[in-house]
Design a protein around this motif. Sequence first.
Motif, PDB file in Angstrom:
ATOM      1  N   ARG A 123      18.260  32.814 -13.974  1.00 12.46           N
ATOM      2  CA  ARG A 123      18.944  31.814 -14.805  1.00 12.46           C
ATOM      3  C   ARG A 123      19.263  32.395 -16.176  1.00 12.46           C
ATOM      4  NH1 ARG A 123      17.215  26.420 -12.655  1.00 12.46           N
ATOM      5  NH2 ARG A 123      15.740  26.811 -10.964  1.00 12.46           N
ATOM      6  N   LEU A 124      20.385  31.954 -16.722  1.00 12.57           N
ATOM      7  CA  LEU A 124      20.806  32.352 -18.066  1.00 12.57           C
ATOM      8  C   LEU A 124      20.851  31.090 -18.926  1.00 12.57           C
ATOM      9  CD1 LEU A 124      23.752  34.766 -17.178  1.00 12.57           C
ATOM     10  CD2 LEU A 124      21.308  35.284 -17.333  1.00 12.57           C
ATOM     11  N   PRO A 125      19.703  30.680 -19.461  1.00 17.05           N
ATOM     12  CA  PRO A 125      19.655  29.417 -20.203  1.00 17.05           C
ATOM     13  C   PRO A 125      20.529  29.436 -21.440  1.00 17.05           C
ATOM     14  CG  PRO A 125      17.602  30.641 -20.463  1.00 17.05           C
ATOM     15  CD  PRO A 125      18.387  31.338 -19.407  1.00 17.05           C
ATOM     16  N   LEU A 126      21.104  28.285 -21.723  1.00 21.79           N
ATOM     17  CA  LEU A 126      21.889  28.040 -22.938  1.00 21.79           C
ATOM     18  C   LEU A 126      23.181  28.842 -23.011  1.00 21.79           C
ATOM     19  CD1 LEU A 126      18.881  27.949 -25.428  1.00 21.79           C
ATOM     20  CD2 LEU A 126      20.198  25.978 -24.623  1.00 21.79           C
ATOM     21  N   LEU A 127      23.555  29.497 -21.928  1.00 24.09           N
ATOM     22  CA  LEU A 127      24.812  30.246 -21.937  1.00 24.09           C
ATOM     23  C   LEU A 127      25.972  29.270 -22.118  1.00 24.09           C
ATOM     24  CD1 LEU A 127      25.883  33.140 -21.581  1.00 24.09           C
ATOM     25  CD2 LEU A 127      26.263  32.605 -19.174  1.00 24.09           C
ATOM     26  N   GLY A 128      26.797  29.502 -23.138  1.00 24.20           N
ATOM     27  CA  GLY A 128      27.906  28.620 -23.438  1.00 24.20           C
ATOM     28  C   GLY A 128      27.546  27.453 -24.335  1.00 24.20           C
ATOM     29  N   HIS A 129      26.269  27.346 -24.709  1.00 30.15           N
ATOM     30  CA  HIS A 129      25.856  26.253 -25.592  1.00 30.15           C
ATOM     31  C   HIS A 129      26.502  26.402 -26.965  1.00 30.15           C
ATOM     32  CE1 HIS A 129      22.941  23.218 -27.138  1.00 30.15           C
ATOM     33  NE2 HIS A 129      23.148  23.869 -28.273  1.00 30.15           N
ATOM     34  N   ALA A 130      26.918  25.305 -27.527  1.00 24.11           N
ATOM     35  CA  ALA A 130      27.502  25.312 -28.868  1.00 24.11           C
ATOM     36  C   ALA A 130      27.021  24.073 -29.619  1.00 24.11           C
ATOM     37  CB  ALA A 130      29.026  25.330 -28.795  1.00 24.11           C
ATOM     38  N   LEU A 183      19.016  35.075 -29.833  1.00 24.18           N
ATOM     39  CA  LEU A 183      18.348  35.728 -28.706  1.00 24.18           C
ATOM     40  C   LEU A 183      19.192  35.600 -27.451  1.00 24.18           C
ATOM     41  CD1 LEU A 183      14.729  34.227 -29.050  1.00 24.18           C
ATOM     42  CD2 LEU A 183      15.511  36.444 -29.920  1.00 24.18           C
ATOM     43  N   PHE A 184      18.934  36.515 -26.491  1.00 21.64           N
ATOM     44  CA  PHE A 184      19.513  36.341 -25.159  1.00 21.64           C
ATOM     45  C   PHE A 184      18.364  36.230 -24.161  1.00 21.64           C
ATOM     46  CE2 PHE A 184      21.550  37.249 -21.151  1.00 21.64           C
ATOM     47  CZ  PHE A 184      22.734  36.528 -21.272  1.00 21.64           C
ATOM     48  N   LEU A 211      14.879  24.331 -17.424  1.00 14.41           N
ATOM     49  CA  LEU A 211      14.902  25.792 -17.496  1.00 14.41           C
ATOM     50  C   LEU A 211      16.240  26.299 -18.014  1.00 14.41           C
ATOM     51  CD1 LEU A 211      13.096  26.859 -14.172  1.00 14.41           C
ATOM     52  CD2 LEU A 211      12.121  26.455 -16.440  1.00 14.41           C
ATOM     53  N   GLU A 212      17.306  25.567 -17.743  1.00 15.81           N
ATOM     54  CA  GLU A 212      18.629  25.970 -18.220  1.00 15.81           C
ATOM     55  C   GLU A 212      18.876  25.565 -19.670  1.00 15.81           C
ATOM     56  OE1 GLU A 212      18.129  24.309 -15.416  1.00 15.81           O
ATOM     57  OE2 GLU A 212      18.675  25.781 -13.869  1.00 15.81           O
ATOM     58  N   ARG A 213      18.163  24.545 -20.133  1.00 15.54           N
ATOM     59  CA  ARG A 213      18.350  24.037 -21.493  1.00 15.54           C
ATOM     60  C   ARG A 213      16.967  23.868 -22.143  1.00 15.54           C
ATOM     61  NH1 ARG A 213      22.199  21.284 -24.722  1.00 15.54           N
ATOM     62  NH2 ARG A 213      21.276  19.574 -25.944  1.00 15.54           N
ATOM     63  N   PRO A 214      16.388  24.980 -22.609  1.00 18.99           N
ATOM     64  CA  PRO A 214      15.016  24.951 -23.126  1.00 18.99           C
ATOM     65  C   PRO A 214      14.919  24.491 -24.580  1.00 18.99           C
ATOM     66  CG  PRO A 214      15.836  27.189 -23.137  1.00 18.99           C
ATOM     67  CD  PRO A 214      16.915  26.359 -22.506  1.00 18.99           C
ATOM     68  N   LEU A 215      15.563  23.373 -24.867  1.00 21.19           N
ATOM     69  CA  LEU A 215      15.441  22.726 -26.161  1.00 21.19           C
ATOM     70  C   LEU A 215      14.522  21.522 -26.008  1.00 21.19           C
ATOM     71  CD1 LEU A 215      19.186  22.832 -27.274  1.00 21.19           C
ATOM     72  CD2 LEU A 215      17.365  24.436 -27.865  1.00 21.19           C
ATOM     73  N   MET A 216      13.871  21.114 -27.080  1.00 29.94           N
ATOM     74  CA  MET A 216      12.894  20.040 -26.981  1.00 29.94           C
ATOM     75  C   MET A 216      13.529  18.780 -26.393  1.00 29.94           C
ATOM     76  SD  MET A 216      10.053  18.807 -29.737  1.00 29.94           S
ATOM     77  CE  MET A 216      11.144  18.020 -30.936  1.00 29.94           C
ATOM     78  N   SER A 217      12.830  18.183 -25.461  1.00 28.93           N
ATOM     79  CA  SER A 217      13.318  16.997 -24.758  1.00 28.93           C
ATOM     80  C   SER A 217      13.189  15.758 -25.629  1.00 28.93           C
ATOM     81  CB  SER A 217      12.523  16.804 -23.463  1.00 28.93           C
ATOM     82  OG  SER A 217      12.718  15.508 -22.937  1.00 28.93           O
ATOM     83  N   LEU A 218      14.304  15.107 -25.877  1.00 30.43           N
ATOM     84  CA  LEU A 218      14.277  13.873 -26.652  1.00 30.43           C
ATOM     85  C   LEU A 218      13.528  12.785 -25.886  1.00 30.43           C
ATOM     86  CD1 LEU A 218      17.169  12.578 -28.803  1.00 30.43           C
ATOM     87  CD2 LEU A 218      15.839  10.965 -27.442  1.00 30.43           C
ATOM     88  N   ALA A 219      13.696  12.763 -24.571  1.00 29.82           N
ATOM     89  CA  ALA A 219      13.011  11.748 -23.764  1.00 29.82           C
ATOM     90  C   ALA A 219      11.498  11.924 -23.843  1.00 29.82           C
ATOM     91  CB  ALA A 219      13.482  11.831 -22.315  1.00 29.82           C
TER      92      ALA A 219
END
Length: 381
Positions: free
Chosen positions: A278-285, A291-292, A107-115
Motif C-alpha cells: 500500500r502507498l498511503p496518502l498518495l495523492g492526498h492534498a 515522508l514517503f 492503512l491507506e489514510r493514517p491520519l487521526m480518526s475523527l470518529a
Amino acid sequence: MYGKSLLLVSEPSLGADETAALADVISSNWITMGGRVAGFERAFAEAHGVGDAVAVNSCTAGLHLALSALGIGSGDEVIVPSLSFVATANCVIYTGARAVFADIESLERPLMSLADAEAKLTPRTRAVVVMHYAGSVADAQAWRDFASRNNLFLIEDSAHAVGQDRGPIFGDLAVFSFYGNKNMTTAEGGMILGRDKAVLERTRRARAHGMTSTTSERLNARAASYDVLSLGYNYRMSELNAALGLAQLPKLAARNAKRRLIVQTYAEAFGKRPSGLRLPLLGHAPSAHHLFPVVLPQHADRSTVMSSLYEQGIQTTIHYPPIHQLTWFRQHCPGVSLPVTEAFGARQLTLPLHPKMSEADAEYVAGSLLQLLATLAGSGT
C-alpha cells in the motif's frame, strides 16, 4: 552499494548561503536570541499568512508552550494520535494532563480518526492535537468543526507540514519543527503560529523564564533589571539557528516542489505493484510531502526488507512505533488498544524522500523494493 554511497531517507540541503549566515552571526559577536530570531519570526509568519510567530528551540518546546498557554493542566485530557513522534504525547504529560490516544482512519489514510477521537471524549477533554503525518494535512474544516462543537482547543502538530503547500493555519495554534530531517532546518528549532496575540504573547514570555525582557532588549534599553510575571522555561532559539532559518526559508517552496516531483516519480514507478503493498496518502492534498511511507504486504518480514535494501544502498526507517506501545507508555497508560495504528505500525516502512534525490533515485528505490518483494513472495518468506 548504489552509486557507491547510501541513499538516505532524509538529508538536509545546506550550502554556501547557510555557511555565510552562520559566519555573519559569529562575526557579530551576538549569538543568543536577538534581531535574527525576530526577523525569522516575521518572515515565517508572513510565509504562512499570519501576523506573528514565536521561535523556540524545538517543536517539542513549542507544543509544550502551546498547551500551557491555553491553560491545559492537571485533571485535563488531551486527545492525541499514537502514530506520531513521542513528543506529541510527552508535551501533554509535561503539563500534568492526561494523553488520550486515538486510532488512525485506515492503512491507506493514517491520519487521526475523527470518529475515534469523538468516541474518546469525556467531560475532562480540553484539547485535541492533530498531527499532519508525512506532510499530509488533516481535514481542516472537519477538525475545526469538531473542536468548536465540543468546546475544545485545537492544536496542529505541523512538524511534518511546512510552507504554503500545507495550506492555511486552522488550529488555535500550529507548531512546526526545524530538526535536521525536516523540509527546512535550523539544526534544532521550532515555531509557534497563531492568530490570538494574547496567547502568542504568553508563549513568547514563557519561552524565556517568564521574564519581562530579553538580554538584547535590556542592552538596547540600557535597563538594569527585569521582572518575572509567570512560570517559564529555557526554550529560546539562538541567533545561529535563526540565521539558518532565514537562509533556508526562501528556498522552501522550490524544495517542496522537488519533493512533490519525487513523490510523483514514486507513484509512476509503483504503478503495477503487488497485492498487499500500500502507498498511503498518495495523492492526498494539501501536502508538504515530508515522508514517503509504504505499508508492506503481510508476508514480507520488515527486518529482512530493510536489511536487503540497505545492502543495495538504500536506507529505510519506520515512522513510527506507536507511542502507546512504547515501554514507558505501556506502564503509565495501560490497556490502550488501537487496532489500525498497531497494524500500520507493524508493516510501515519509510523510503527516501528529499530534494537532493533525482527521479532516477526514486525509480531505483521503487524497482529494488518491487523486485525484493517478488523474490520474498516466491520464496514464501
